[in-house]
Design an enzyme around this catalytic site. Structure first.
Site, short mmCIF file in Angstrom:
data_model
loop_
_atom_site.label_atom_id
_atom_site.label_comp_id
_atom_site.label_asym_id
_atom_site.label_seq_id
_atom_site.Cartn_x
_atom_site.Cartn_y
_atom_site.Cartn_z
N GLY A 1 0.38 -5.34 0.87
CA GLY A 1 -0.99 -5.25 -0.13
C GLY A 1 -0.77 -6.04 -1.24
O GLY A 1 -1.30 -6.84 -1.72
N ALA B 1 1.27 -1.24 0.33
CA ALA B 1 -0.09 -0.36 -0.24
C ALA B 1 1.01 0.97 0.40
O ALA B 1 1.99 1.07 0.89
CB ALA B 1 -1.05 -0.09 1.21
N GLU C 1 4.40 -4.52 7.08
CA GLU C 1 3.50 -3.98 8.49
C GLU C 1 3.79 -3.35 9.63
O GLU C 1 3.74 -2.47 10.11
CB GLU C 1 1.88 -4.71 7.73
CG GLU C 1 0.89 -4.16 6.79
CD GLU C 1 1.24 -5.44 5.61
OE1 GLU C 1 2.64 -6.25 5.99
OE2 GLU C 1 0.58 -5.44 4.85
N GLU D 1 -0.51 -9.37 -0.18
CA GLU D 1 -1.72 -9.78 -0.04
C GLU D 1 -3.45 -9.83 -1.43
O GLU D 1 -3.49 -10.92 -1.44
CB GLU D 1 -2.83 -8.86 0.94
CG GLU D 1 -1.83 -9.03 1.71
CD GLU D 1 -2.52 -8.16 2.98
OE1 GLU D 1 -1.93 -6.42 2.87
OE2 GLU D 1 -3.47 -7.96 4.31
N1 CO8 Z 1 4.61 3.69 -0.42
C1 CO8 Z 1 5.17 4.51 -1.29
N2 CO8 Z 1 5.65 4.72 -1.92
C2 CO8 Z 1 6.62 3.81 -1.99
C3 CO8 Z 1 6.20 2.07 -1.95
C4 CO8 Z 1 4.98 2.51 -0.66
N3 CO8 Z 1 4.79 1.18 -0.34
N4 CO8 Z 1 7.33 1.02 -2.63
C5 CO8 Z 1 8.10 2.29 -3.06
N5 CO8 Z 1 7.97 3.48 -3.32
C6 CO8 Z 1 8.65 4.49 -3.57
C7 CO8 Z 1 9.70 4.97 -2.84
O1 CO8 Z 1 9.41 5.89 -1.54
C8 CO8 Z 1 10.14 5.39 -4.24
O2 CO8 Z 1 9.83 6.64 -4.53
P1 CO8 Z 1 10.53 8.06 -4.56
O3 CO8 Z 1 11.48 7.87 -5.84
O4 CO8 Z 1 9.76 9.11 -5.08
O5 CO8 Z 1 11.95 8.28 -3.74
C9 CO8 Z 1 10.08 4.46 -5.53
O6 CO8 Z 1 8.90 3.91 -4.82
C10 CO8 Z 1 11.29 4.16 -5.78
O7 CO8 Z 1 12.09 2.83 -4.31
P2 CO8 Z 1 12.60 2.96 -3.21
O8 CO8 Z 1 13.70 4.22 -3.66
O9 CO8 Z 1 12.71 2.84 -1.81
O10 CO8 Z 1 13.36 1.11 -4.09
P3 CO8 Z 1 14.82 1.09 -3.62
O11 CO8 Z 1 14.76 -0.40 -4.02
O12 CO8 Z 1 15.67 1.62 -2.64
O13 CO8 Z 1 13.79 -0.52 -2.29
C11 CO8 Z 1 12.42 -1.83 -1.57
C12 CO8 Z 1 12.60 -1.03 -2.82
C13 CO8 Z 1 12.58 -2.33 -0.57
C14 CO8 Z 1 10.60 -2.56 -1.74
C15 CO8 Z 1 11.20 -0.16 -0.98
O14 CO8 Z 1 10.37 0.92 -1.87
C16 CO8 Z 1 10.32 -0.46 0.51
O15 CO8 Z 1 10.63 -1.20 1.43
N6 CO8 Z 1 9.10 -0.01 -0.26
C17 CO8 Z 1 7.88 0.19 0.95
C18 CO8 Z 1 7.31 -1.21 1.67
C19 CO8 Z 1 6.27 -2.28 2.16
O16 CO8 Z 1 6.94 -1.69 3.46
N7 CO8 Z 1 5.53 -2.27 1.84
C20 CO8 Z 1 4.19 -2.17 2.88
C21 CO8 Z 1 2.90 -1.44 2.85
S1 CO8 Z 1 1.98 -1.50 4.44
C22 CO8 Z 1 0.74 -2.23 3.26
O17 CO8 Z 1 0.75 -3.29 2.13
C23 CO8 Z 1 -0.26 -2.49 4.12
C24 CO8 Z 1 -1.82 -3.26 3.12
C25 CO8 Z 1 -3.31 -3.01 3.67
C26 CO8 Z 1 -3.74 -2.31 2.36
C27 CO8 Z 1 -4.94 -1.82 3.04
C28 CO8 Z 1 -6.30 -2.02 2.18
C29 CO8 Z 1 -5.78 -1.63 0.34
#
Ligand code: CO8
Length: 263
Positions: A114, A69, A137, A117
């Site tokens: 997500g 998400a 999460e 999921e």
């Molecule tokens: N949300 C928002 N932006 C994101 C997300 C995310 N989950 N994942 C990546 N991005 C963005 C980064 O912020 C970045 O944007 P910008 O260039 O503008 O700074 C761009 O995507 C590229 O990502 P990174 O530079 O971080 O790339 P890396 O290769 O360094 O890292 C990762 C990749 C490891 C995937 C890292 O981006 C990361 O940790 N992302 C977050 C992962 C995460 O924690 N996901 C779980 C979120 S919680 C969730 O999913 C709850 C589900 C419940 C849903 C409920 C109803 C729909």
């Protein structure tokens, strides 16, 4: 779901009875904001009126299936907005769950939170070897809100599911295969083509039989064994009224390949 004539982040392509739904928000690793979730729901709803033989779900690009998400969007949500977000997420996943035809997740990269999921709501998961899966999460102070706490224990058992959910640890495609979280691991860049091959193999079989078999296998998760077996026997018998069953068994007897019409 509102019908949107033009979708920004989701596209559906159909070929030979197989629909491929691609989540495409590459600059954010296909992260799910409310609009993306709505578009997934709207696309799945659209498919309901004219179901393909198989649905494949994948992410655009080679880096991510869906990196979860959108954390930026979530960081500004009130509890009421978060509830609404979870609800549209559940509704979209229910459509995926409920689709009468087999669904395959082609996990082409990060499938976190997500993203994982969505993959869990599919019947079958194929992962590229660069895929990274997990439920981060709790590292954000929230919990899997799109079905993960319910579907993961059903798939891999409660012990492994709880370990993954409580730690938020990321695992490789290979580890995910060992746990039974994915069916198969393929080389990087080949998740979608492997999913298409599998879809073609399924689509060549009696479509009504495949649908009923999916419904029967799903029953196994909901009811006791005796009720499930009764359901299976009824569906088995019902198929004998289809032209496909006559064609399938007839073709075997005549030593030729069956041509199914889905009737
Ligand atoms: N949300 C928002 N932006 C994101 C997300 C995310 N989950 N994942 C990546 N991005 C963005 C980064 O912020 C970045 O944007 P910008 O260039 O503008 O700074 C761009 O995507 C590229 O990502 P990174 O530079 O971080 O790339 P890396 O290769 O360094 O890292 C990762 C990749 C490891 C995937 C890292 O981006 C990361 O940790 N992302 C977050 C992962 C995460 O924690 N996901 C779980 C979120 S919680 C969730 O999913 C709850 C589900 C419940 C849903 C409920 C109803 C729909």
């Amino acid at each position: 779901y509102r019908r949107r004539s033009i979708l920004e982040f989701v596209r559906v392509e159909r070929e030979d009875g197989v629909a491929v739904l691609t989540i495409d928000r590459q600059e954010k690793l296909n992260a799910l904001n409310p609009q993306v979730v709505e578009e997934i729901g709207a696309s799945l709803m659209e498919l309901e009126s004219d179901p393909p033989r198989v649905v494949i779900v994948t992410g655009a690009g080679e880096r991510a299936f869906v990196a979860g998400a959108d954390i930026g969007a979530m960081s500004e949500m009130s509890p009421v907005e978060a509830k609404r977000f979870a609800e549209i997420g559940h509704a979209a996943m229910a459509l995926l769950d409920r689709t009468p035809v087999p669904s395959i997740a082609a996990v082409n990269g990060y499938a976190l939170g997500g993203g994982c999921e969505i993959a869990l709501a599919c019947d079958i998961r194929i992962a590229a070897e660069n895929a990274v899966l997990g439920f981060p999460e709790v590292t954000l102070g929230i919990l899997p809100g799109m079905g993960g706490t319910q579907r993961l224990p059903r798939l891999v058992g409660p012990g492994l599911a709880k370990e993954l959910i409580f730690t938020g640890r990321r695992i490789s495609a290979g580890e995910a295969k060992e746990l039974g979280l994915v069916n198969r691991v393929v080389p990087q860049g080949e998740a979608l083509s492997a999913a298409k091959e599998l879809a073609a193999e399924i689509a060549a079989n009696g479509p009504v039989a495949v649908r009923y078999a999916k419904a029967a296998a799903n029953k196994a998760l909901d009811v006791d064994l005796v009720s499930g077996l009764e359901y299976e026997a009824d569906q088995f018998a019902l198929l004998f009224s289809t032209a496909d069953a006559k064609e399938g068994m007839g073709a075997f007897m005549q030593k030729r390949k069956a041509e199914f019409k889905g009737e």
